[in-house]
Design an enzyme around this catalytic site. Structure first.
Site, PDB file in Angstrom:
ATOM      1  N   GLY A 156     -22.859  -1.634   8.677  1.00  0.00           N
ATOM      2  CA  GLY A 156     -22.722  -0.338   9.647  1.00  0.00           C
ATOM      3  C   GLY A 156     -22.581   0.741   8.897  1.00  0.00           C
ATOM      4  O   GLY A 156     -21.397  -0.076   7.746  1.00  0.00           O
ATOM      5  N   GLN A 180     -18.177   8.154   6.522  1.00  0.00           N
ATOM      6  CA  GLN A 180     -17.243   7.484   5.461  1.00  0.00           C
ATOM      7  C   GLN A 180     -17.876   7.650   4.023  1.00  0.00           C
ATOM      8  O   GLN A 180     -17.158   6.909   2.814  1.00  0.00           O
ATOM      9  CB  GLN A 180     -18.000   5.392   5.721  1.00  0.00           C
ATOM     10  CG  GLN A 180     -17.283   5.333   7.190  1.00  0.00           C
ATOM     11  CD  GLN A 180     -17.848   4.209   7.432  1.00  0.00           C
ATOM     12  OE1 GLN A 180     -18.735   3.993   7.924  1.00  0.00           O
ATOM     13  NE2 GLN A 180     -16.659   3.082   6.732  1.00  0.00           N
ATOM     14  N   CYS A 224     -13.729  -3.115   8.401  1.00  0.00           N
ATOM     15  CA  CYS A 224     -14.527  -1.359   8.352  1.00  0.00           C
ATOM     16  C   CYS A 224     -14.477  -0.924   7.245  1.00  0.00           C
ATOM     17  O   CYS A 224     -13.959  -2.305   6.390  1.00  0.00           O
ATOM     18  CB  CYS A 224     -13.800  -0.274   8.586  1.00  0.00           C
ATOM     19  SG  CYS A 224     -15.026   1.129   8.579  1.00  0.00           S
ATOM     20  N   LEU A 225     -15.863  -1.070   6.137  1.00  0.00           N
ATOM     21  CA  LEU A 225     -16.408  -0.283   4.802  1.00  0.00           C
ATOM     22  C   LEU A 225     -15.091   0.210   4.550  1.00  0.00           C
ATOM     23  O   LEU A 225     -14.614   0.382   2.977  1.00  0.00           O
ATOM     24  CB  LEU A 225     -17.147  -0.048   3.722  1.00  0.00           C
ATOM     25  CG  LEU A 225     -18.325  -1.346   4.619  1.00  0.00           C
ATOM     26  CD1 LEU A 225     -20.272  -0.967   4.321  1.00  0.00           C
ATOM     27  CD2 LEU A 225     -18.007  -2.674   3.783  1.00  0.00           C
ATOM     28  N   HIS A 285     -18.178   1.034  17.088  1.00  0.00           N
ATOM     29  CA  HIS A 285     -18.558   1.708  15.949  1.00  0.00           C
ATOM     30  C   HIS A 285     -18.422   1.978  14.628  1.00  0.00           C
ATOM     31  O   HIS A 285     -17.401   3.443  15.265  1.00  0.00           O
ATOM     32  CB  HIS A 285     -18.218  -0.476  14.742  1.00  0.00           C
ATOM     33  CG  HIS A 285     -16.818  -0.359  13.782  1.00  0.00           C
ATOM     34  ND1 HIS A 285     -16.031  -0.483  13.634  1.00  0.00           N
ATOM     35  CD2 HIS A 285     -17.532   0.919  12.503  1.00  0.00           C
ATOM     36  CE1 HIS A 285     -15.550  -0.603  12.585  1.00  0.00           C
ATOM     37  NE2 HIS A 285     -16.266   0.171  12.147  1.00  0.00           N
ATOM     38  N   GLU A 286     -19.576   2.303  14.708  1.00  0.00           N
ATOM     39  CA  GLU A 286     -20.240   4.011  13.744  1.00  0.00           C
ATOM     40  C   GLU A 286     -20.036   5.084  14.705  1.00  0.00           C
ATOM     41  O   GLU A 286     -19.972   6.214  14.277  1.00  0.00           O
ATOM     42  CB  GLU A 286     -21.684   3.319  13.477  1.00  0.00           C
ATOM     43  CG  GLU A 286     -21.786   1.438  12.778  1.00  0.00           C
ATOM     44  CD  GLU A 286     -20.965   1.737  11.499  1.00  0.00           C
ATOM     45  OE1 GLU A 286     -20.119   3.100  11.170  1.00  0.00           O
ATOM     46  OE2 GLU A 286     -20.012   1.110  11.443  1.00  0.00           O
ATOM     47  N   HIS A 288     -16.910   6.733  14.614  1.00  0.00           N
ATOM     48  CA  HIS A 288     -16.462   6.889  13.378  1.00  0.00           C
ATOM     49  C   HIS A 288     -17.007   8.922  13.453  1.00  0.00           C
ATOM     50  O   HIS A 288     -16.362   9.558  12.916  1.00  0.00           O
ATOM     51  CB  HIS A 288     -17.533   6.086  11.885  1.00  0.00           C
ATOM     52  CG  HIS A 288     -16.816   4.831  11.357  1.00  0.00           C
ATOM     53  ND1 HIS A 288     -15.569   5.600  10.449  1.00  0.00           N
ATOM     54  CD2 HIS A 288     -17.443   3.827  10.787  1.00  0.00           C
ATOM     55  CE1 HIS A 288     -15.282   4.295  10.291  1.00  0.00           C
ATOM     56  NE2 HIS A 288     -16.235   3.658  10.478  1.00  0.00           N
TER      57      HIS A 288
END
Length: 170
Positions: free
Chosen positions: A45, A50, A92-93, A134-135, A138
């Site tokens: 994701g 991000q 997380c990226l 989660h996304e 963000h």
């Protein structure tokens, strides 16, 4: 085109994102770039903040590598959430190499606009439910570590800041 993924701590990751007023070719191109960036990372994701874009756009794909099922969501929102909970180890990226268990609703109904401008609704469960929540977090300026206790959050933030400094030095 691959985008640079912001690393925590970065103030843009803590900002509330603006709704997408209408779909433009710029936003459709951004969504495709985000999918390419997510697959390259690799991750399941990615949210627009991000990559430094403070608009309500997420992409995800929790399917197996040999059967991709990319999803692009403009203005996603949780319409309903189950009382039942699931705990997954999340990463997380934007917080590389750090993982922690986070508890979230096990099932969610999400409403969004797809790339064609069509309003959509779908129920998600399992890893897909965790990923979409989660996304969406963000887009609201929230990271998975914000679901943790203060000590654990500070420890992960320090490690992430150190990694960020090391990467900046090259």
């Amino acid at each position: 085109m691959l985008k640079t993924i912001l690393i925590h701590p970065d103030p843009r990751l803590k900002k509330l994102c603006a709704p997408v007023p209408d779909l433009s070719d710029r936003l459709r191109d951004l969504a495709q770039d985000m999918l390419e960036t997510m697959y390259d990372a690799p991750g399941i994701g990615l949210a627009a903040p991000q990559v430094g874009v403070l608009e309500r756009l997420i992409v995800m794909d929790c399917a197996k590598e040999d059967d991709p099922q990319p999803v692009v969501m403009f203005n996603p929102e949780v319409l309903a959430a189950s009382d039942a909970l699931n705990t997954y180890e999340e990463g997380c990226l934007s917080i590389p190499e750090q993982f922690a268990e986070v508890t979230r609703p096990a099932e969610v109904r999400i409403g969004w606009i797809d790339e064609t401008g069509t309003p959509r609704e779908k129920d998600f469960d399992g890893l897909w439910a965790t990923c979409v929540q989660h996304e969406i977090d963000h887009l609201n300026g929230k990271l998975f570590i914000d679901h943790l206790g203060a000590m654990r959050r500070q420890m992960i933030t320090r490690k992430s800041a150190k990694l960020k400094r090391e990467r900046a030095r090259g």
